[in-house]
Each structure stands twice: as C-alpha cells, then as structure tokens.
Design a protein around this motif. Structure first.
Motif, PDB file in Angstrom:
ATOM      1  N   GLY A  39       0.872  -1.233   0.106  1.00 23.26           N
ATOM      2  CA  GLY A  39      -0.005  -0.121  -0.099  1.00 23.26           C
ATOM      3  C   GLY A  39       0.934   1.318  -0.069  1.00 23.26           C
ATOM      4  O   GLY A  39       0.222   2.404   0.491  1.00 23.26           O
ATOM      5  N   THR A  40       2.059   1.018  -0.378  1.00 23.77           N
ATOM      6  CA  THR A  40       2.970   2.466  -0.380  1.00 23.77           C
ATOM      7  C   THR A  40       3.306   3.016  -1.923  1.00 23.77           C
ATOM      8  O   THR A  40       3.808   3.976  -1.890  1.00 23.77           O
ATOM      9  CB  THR A  40       4.151   1.879   0.395  1.00 23.77           C
ATOM     10  N   THR A  41       3.078   2.148  -2.945  1.00 29.28           N
ATOM     11  CA  THR A  41       3.346   2.363  -4.410  1.00 29.28           C
ATOM     12  C   THR A  41       2.202   2.153  -5.081  1.00 29.28           C
ATOM     13  O   THR A  41       1.434   1.324  -5.116  1.00 29.28           O
ATOM     14  CB  THR A  41       4.741   1.400  -4.570  1.00 29.28           C
ATOM     15  N   ILE A  42       2.241   3.372  -6.211  1.00 33.45           N
ATOM     16  CA  ILE A  42       1.233   3.027  -7.314  1.00 33.45           C
ATOM     17  C   ILE A  42       2.024   2.404  -8.178  1.00 33.45           C
ATOM     18  O   ILE A  42       2.755   2.891  -8.924  1.00 33.45           O
ATOM     19  CB  ILE A  42       0.951   4.630  -7.690  1.00 33.45           C
ATOM     20  N   GLN A  58      -4.979   0.190   4.842  1.00 36.03           N
ATOM     21  CA  GLN A  58      -5.779   1.584   4.738  1.00 36.03           C
ATOM     22  C   GLN A  58      -5.039   2.393   3.718  1.00 36.03           C
ATOM     23  O   GLN A  58      -3.766   2.817   4.140  1.00 36.03           O
ATOM     24  CB  GLN A  58      -5.962   2.117   5.995  1.00 36.03           C
ATOM     25  N   GLN A  59      -5.529   2.737   2.600  1.00 33.47           N
ATOM     26  CA  GLN A  59      -4.948   3.710   1.580  1.00 33.47           C
ATOM     27  C   GLN A  59      -6.043   4.957   1.383  1.00 33.47           C
ATOM     28  O   GLN A  59      -7.149   4.652   1.177  1.00 33.47           O
ATOM     29  CB  GLN A  59      -4.540   3.103   0.421  1.00 33.47           C
ATOM     30  N   GLN A  60      -5.269   6.031   1.160  1.00 26.21           N
ATOM     31  CA  GLN A  60      -5.999   7.458   0.615  1.00 26.21           C
ATOM     32  C   GLN A  60      -5.530   7.778  -0.602  1.00 26.21           C
ATOM     33  O   GLN A  60      -4.448   7.931  -0.938  1.00 26.21           O
ATOM     34  CB  GLN A  60      -5.867   8.642   1.852  1.00 26.21           C
ATOM     35  N   TYR A  61      -6.364   7.906  -1.520  1.00 25.39           N
ATOM     36  CA  TYR A  61      -5.904   8.508  -2.878  1.00 25.39           C
ATOM     37  C   TYR A  61      -6.581   9.996  -3.319  1.00 25.39           C
ATOM     38  O   TYR A  61      -7.352  10.228  -2.801  1.00 25.39           O
ATOM     39  CB  TYR A  61      -6.562   7.339  -4.017  1.00 25.39           C
ATOM     40  N   THR A  62      -5.546  10.481  -3.785  1.00 24.26           N
ATOM     41  CA  THR A  62      -6.008  11.857  -4.097  1.00 24.26           C
ATOM     42  C   THR A  62      -5.894  11.962  -5.643  1.00 24.26           C
ATOM     43  O   THR A  62      -5.043  11.504  -6.279  1.00 24.26           O
ATOM     44  CB  THR A  62      -5.059  12.798  -3.553  1.00 24.26           C
ATOM     45  N   TYR A 101     -10.005  -5.474   4.753  1.00 20.26           N
ATOM     46  CA  TYR A 101     -10.091  -6.082   6.200  1.00 20.26           C
ATOM     47  C   TYR A 101     -10.299  -7.801   6.189  1.00 20.26           C
ATOM     48  O   TYR A 101     -10.888  -8.094   5.294  1.00 20.26           O
ATOM     49  CB  TYR A 101     -11.366  -5.583   6.805  1.00 20.26           C
ATOM     50  N   LYS A 102      -9.363  -8.464   6.874  1.00 19.03           N
ATOM     51  CA  LYS A 102      -9.375  -9.803   7.064  1.00 19.03           C
ATOM     52  C   LYS A 102     -10.399 -10.384   8.035  1.00 19.03           C
ATOM     53  O   LYS A 102     -10.125  -9.987   9.145  1.00 19.03           O
ATOM     54  CB  LYS A 102      -7.945 -10.463   6.935  1.00 19.03           C
ATOM     55  N   VAL A 103     -11.483 -10.974   7.356  1.00 14.16           N
ATOM     56  CA  VAL A 103     -12.588 -11.370   8.232  1.00 14.16           C
ATOM     57  C   VAL A 103     -12.035 -12.594   9.350  1.00 14.16           C
ATOM     58  O   VAL A 103     -12.402 -12.482  10.432  1.00 14.16           O
ATOM     59  CB  VAL A 103     -13.729 -11.822   7.388  1.00 14.16           C
ATOM     60  N   ALA A 104     -11.143 -13.429   8.857  1.00 17.73           N
ATOM     61  CA  ALA A 104     -10.609 -14.518   9.780  1.00 17.73           C
ATOM     62  C   ALA A 104      -9.704 -14.299  10.759  1.00 17.73           C
ATOM     63  O   ALA A 104      -9.948 -14.689  12.004  1.00 17.73           O
ATOM     64  CB  ALA A 104     -10.076 -15.380   8.729  1.00 17.73           C
ATOM     65  N   SER A 105      -9.142 -13.019  10.443  1.00 15.43           N
ATOM     66  CA  SER A 105      -8.187 -12.540  11.710  1.00 15.43           C
ATOM     67  C   SER A 105      -8.840 -11.379  12.418  1.00 15.43           C
ATOM     68  O   SER A 105      -8.244 -10.718  13.122  1.00 15.43           O
ATOM     69  CB  SER A 105      -6.870 -12.345  11.220  1.00 15.43           C
ATOM     70  N   SER A 106      -9.901 -10.917  11.999  1.00 15.53           N
ATOM     71  CA  SER A 106     -10.628  -9.643  12.334  1.00 15.53           C
ATOM     72  C   SER A 106      -9.340  -8.405  12.680  1.00 15.53           C
ATOM     73  O   SER A 106      -9.301  -7.777  13.551  1.00 15.53           O
ATOM     74  CB  SER A 106     -10.997  -9.719  13.785  1.00 15.53           C
ATOM     75  N   ALA A 107      -8.706  -8.363  11.390  1.00 16.19           N
ATOM     76  CA  ALA A 107      -7.778  -7.238  11.283  1.00 16.19           C
ATOM     77  C   ALA A 107      -7.539  -6.691   9.916  1.00 16.19           C
ATOM     78  O   ALA A 107      -7.802  -7.444   9.023  1.00 16.19           O
ATOM     79  CB  ALA A 107      -6.299  -7.676  11.645  1.00 16.19           C
ATOM     80  N   TYR A 108      -7.080  -5.501   9.783  1.00 13.52           N
ATOM     81  CA  TYR A 108      -6.767  -4.790   8.318  1.00 13.52           C
ATOM     82  C   TYR A 108      -5.577  -5.339   7.911  1.00 13.52           C
ATOM     83  O   TYR A 108      -4.721  -5.852   8.718  1.00 13.52           O
ATOM     84  CB  TYR A 108      -6.534  -3.495   8.643  1.00 13.52           C
ATOM     85  N   TYR A 109      -5.457  -5.593   6.529  1.00 13.48           N
ATOM     86  CA  TYR A 109      -4.205  -6.077   6.067  1.00 13.48           C
ATOM     87  C   TYR A 109      -3.812  -5.380   4.933  1.00 13.48           C
ATOM     88  O   TYR A 109      -4.699  -5.093   3.978  1.00 13.48           O
ATOM     89  CB  TYR A 109      -3.966  -7.405   6.018  1.00 13.48           C
ATOM     90  N   ASP A 110      -2.410  -5.410   4.512  1.00 18.64           N
ATOM     91  CA  ASP A 110      -2.010  -5.152   3.074  1.00 18.64           C
ATOM     92  C   ASP A 110      -2.211  -6.001   2.262  1.00 18.64           C
ATOM     93  O   ASP A 110      -1.699  -6.956   2.369  1.00 18.64           O
ATOM     94  CB  ASP A 110      -0.475  -4.484   3.298  1.00 18.64           C
ATOM     95  N   MET A 111      -2.502  -5.518   0.922  1.00 19.43           N
ATOM     96  CA  MET A 111      -2.369  -6.009  -0.247  1.00 19.43           C
ATOM     97  C   MET A 111      -2.571  -5.437  -1.550  1.00 19.43           C
ATOM     98  O   MET A 111      -2.968  -4.049  -1.237  1.00 19.43           O
ATOM     99  CB  MET A 111      -3.718  -7.265  -0.152  1.00 19.43           C
ATOM    100  N   SER A 112      -2.437  -5.821  -2.686  1.00 21.10           N
ATOM    101  CA  SER A 112      -2.522  -4.940  -3.755  1.00 21.10           C
ATOM    102  C   SER A 112      -3.989  -4.545  -3.807  1.00 21.10           C
ATOM    103  O   SER A 112      -4.997  -5.679  -3.742  1.00 21.10           O
ATOM    104  CB  SER A 112      -1.984  -5.637  -5.027  1.00 21.10           C
TER     105      SER A 112
END
Length: 122
Positions: A39-42, A58-62, A101-112
């Motif tokens: 989530g750090t590179t376009i 979590q990512q914010q796009y402008t 959000y990953k339901v199985a672990s109840s946590a946010y996670y990074d992915m493409s």
C-alpha cells in the motif's frame, strides 16, 4: 496554434459502432489506481496523483483533477485471496479511501488494491 474538434457522435472508419460524445465524457472511468501489496506504491494509475498509506490495509488516494461532486461511483477490489472485505470511505471531490479487512483474523491487512471511479470531472 490550438484547434478544437467539435462533434456530437464518433464512429469507426466503416461508419459502424457510433457513440455519442456524451457517453465518452459521462460514462467512462475518471480515475483508477492499482497499488502494491504494502500500500505504499502506485503501480499504475489514471488521474490519481498521490497514494497515502494511512495504516495497515488502509490507503488514501488523491485525484489529479477533482470530481464535480462527492456523488461518485467507486468500485474497489483486492488482488490476492478472497478472504478479505474492501471498504471505500470518505468519497469526496478530491479523492477517496480504500481499506481491506481480513475477516478470519479480524484485522486490516495490506495487499494490492484496485479502484475505479466514475462520475463527472469538475
């Protein structure tokens, strides 16, 4: 010297498959983005100027060019396994947020992630 081409309808060379120019201006994606897993590179985008990693998953796009209103259609997907849920939040004329959000672990996670935005540009 700049020139202007004014047409109501576009058609192919055989005069088939015509489309009104209003369809092109109003019915096409006005912005899209594809990010890396962290989530750090376009990786690739159109009309997106910045990506801000606001937290894990979590990512914010402008947008480069603002939208006309906050009433836009944003479609969000993630690229890896199907164990997550995507959330699009804070849609505005200048950008939007995408969370995974990953339901199985109840946590946010990074992915493409990918987003497509339809609406009217300002």
């Amino acid at each position: 010297m700049a020139s202007i081409l004014r047409v109501n309808t576009l058609t192919d060379a055989s005069s088939n498959n015509s489309v009104a120019t209003s369809t092109i201006f109003e019915g096409t994606n006005k912005a899209w983005i594809y990010t890396n897993a962290a989530g750090t590179t376009i990786n690739d985008s159109f009309n997106v100027t910045t990506l801000t990693d606001t937290g894990t998953g979590q990512q914010q796009y402008t947008y480069t060019n603002n939208m006309n209103t906050d009433n836009n259609s944003v479609t969000a997907t993630h690229v890896q396994d199907g164990a997550g849920r995507e959330f699009v939040r804070n849609i505005s004329t200048t950008g939007h947020q995408q969370w995974c959000y990953k339901v199985a672990s109840s946590a946010y996670y990074d992915m493409s992630m990918c987003s497509h935005v339809c609406g009217d540009l300002a």
